[in-house]
Design an enzyme around this catalytic site. Sequence first.
Site, short mmCIF file in Angstrom:
data_model
loop_
_atom_site.label_atom_id
_atom_site.label_comp_id
_atom_site.label_asym_id
_atom_site.label_seq_id
_atom_site.Cartn_x
_atom_site.Cartn_y
_atom_site.Cartn_z
N GLY A 32 117.90 -36.06 2.73
CA GLY A 32 117.16 -36.97 3.59
C GLY A 32 116.12 -36.27 4.45
O GLY A 32 115.80 -35.11 4.23
N TYR A 33 115.62 -37.02 5.43
CA TYR A 33 114.48 -36.61 6.25
C TYR A 33 113.35 -36.14 5.33
O TYR A 33 112.89 -35.01 5.39
CB TYR A 33 114.85 -35.54 7.29
CG TYR A 33 114.04 -35.69 8.56
CD1 TYR A 33 114.27 -36.77 9.42
CD2 TYR A 33 113.04 -34.79 8.89
CE1 TYR A 33 113.52 -36.93 10.57
CE2 TYR A 33 112.28 -34.96 10.04
CZ TYR A 33 112.53 -36.03 10.88
OH TYR A 33 111.76 -36.20 12.01
N LEU A 34 112.96 -37.05 4.45
CA LEU A 34 112.12 -36.73 3.31
C LEU A 34 110.68 -36.44 3.72
O LEU A 34 110.18 -36.96 4.72
CB LEU A 34 112.16 -37.88 2.30
CG LEU A 34 113.58 -38.30 1.85
CD1 LEU A 34 113.51 -39.48 0.90
CD2 LEU A 34 114.31 -37.14 1.21
N HIS A 38 109.72 -33.67 -1.25
CA HIS A 38 110.66 -34.56 -1.93
C HIS A 38 109.91 -35.62 -2.74
O HIS A 38 110.30 -35.94 -3.86
CB HIS A 38 111.55 -35.29 -0.90
CG HIS A 38 112.41 -34.40 -0.07
ND1 HIS A 38 112.14 -34.16 1.26
CD2 HIS A 38 113.52 -33.69 -0.36
CE1 HIS A 38 113.08 -33.36 1.75
NE2 HIS A 38 113.92 -33.04 0.79
N LYS A 150 111.15 -24.38 -3.93
CA LYS A 150 111.31 -23.76 -2.61
C LYS A 150 112.73 -23.23 -2.43
O LYS A 150 112.94 -22.17 -1.87
CB LYS A 150 110.96 -24.74 -1.49
CG LYS A 150 111.02 -24.09 -0.10
CD LYS A 150 110.61 -25.03 1.00
CE LYS A 150 111.69 -26.00 1.34
NZ LYS A 150 112.81 -25.37 2.11
N ASP A 151 113.70 -24.00 -2.92
CA ASP A 151 115.09 -23.54 -2.93
C ASP A 151 115.36 -22.86 -4.27
O ASP A 151 116.14 -23.36 -5.10
CB ASP A 151 116.04 -24.72 -2.70
CG ASP A 151 115.87 -25.33 -1.32
OD1 ASP A 151 116.12 -24.63 -0.33
OD2 ASP A 151 115.46 -26.50 -1.24
N SER A 186 109.35 -28.48 4.71
CA SER A 186 110.80 -28.43 4.88
C SER A 186 111.21 -29.42 5.95
O SER A 186 110.48 -29.61 6.94
CB SER A 186 111.23 -27.02 5.29
OG SER A 186 112.59 -27.00 5.71
#
Length: 282
Positions: A32-34, A38, A150-151, A186
């Site tokens: 979340g907190y897109l 995303h 990124k990850d 991020s």
Amino acid sequence: MVQIVTTIQQVRETVKAWKKAGLQVGLVPTMGYLHEGHQSLMTQAKAENDRVVTSIFVNPMQFGPTEDLASYPRDLDKDSLLCQQAGVDLIFHPRAEEMYSANFCSFVDMTGLTEELCGRSRPIHFRGVCTVVSKLFNIVQPDRAYFGQKDAQQLAVIRQMVNDLNIDVQVVGCPIIREHDGLAKSSRNSYLNAEQRQAALCLYRAIQLGRKLMQQGEKQCSVIISQMENCILQEPMAKIDYISIVDASKLTPVETIDAPVLCAMAVYIGKTRLIDNFVFDL
């Protein structure tokens, strides 16, 4: 209108109907907190599948006891709007109790890939990631699942897990999305005040420097890492967790660059831990 469901049964019923109609399903797992990073995953998923599921679940299992689970940013209304704009069909937004019953005691553990980079300072993190992602794969049973570069370590770990456990899903890696000034997008960027946000650009400067040194023919990893560390430490607010150059597929440390490598870093700006990376192929 994007549909929001909170139970595993609702997801399964919906996806079963899609599959019965011969439709292909893409999954974008998120906490979340897109942001636009995303959204780029969702857009690609929409282009390559008939239906897209986005999971929004802040997974308690991947947070250590001193990490930011309680304060991790959440905004379902904003997330839903962004999902709708990207063409997502279904949001799976479960409570922790739905994903982990009171007597939950099964985990997915991995050795090797999880022990370097972020795994060194976050020892339980990838156990939590592998467990929740394998659960999401079982619940949704997607044809394809989308993760950001990124990850990079997470992406490599999930690919290995899928291969090891013969999970029938295609894992798709998608490029890092950056702000106009280079900072990798991020959810944790929201923790930074204006001064810290400016300080965080030291990560991108170090990424550019490392890539330039490799392109110019520098092959000694110690030389590259040393110069990247010096670049970061010119910023007083920065504290390095790690800067590492590892084999791009095995994630094992290398001393000399003679095959594709992943150069990855984690740096604290104040109390906020940010990550960034690049892949270099000779």
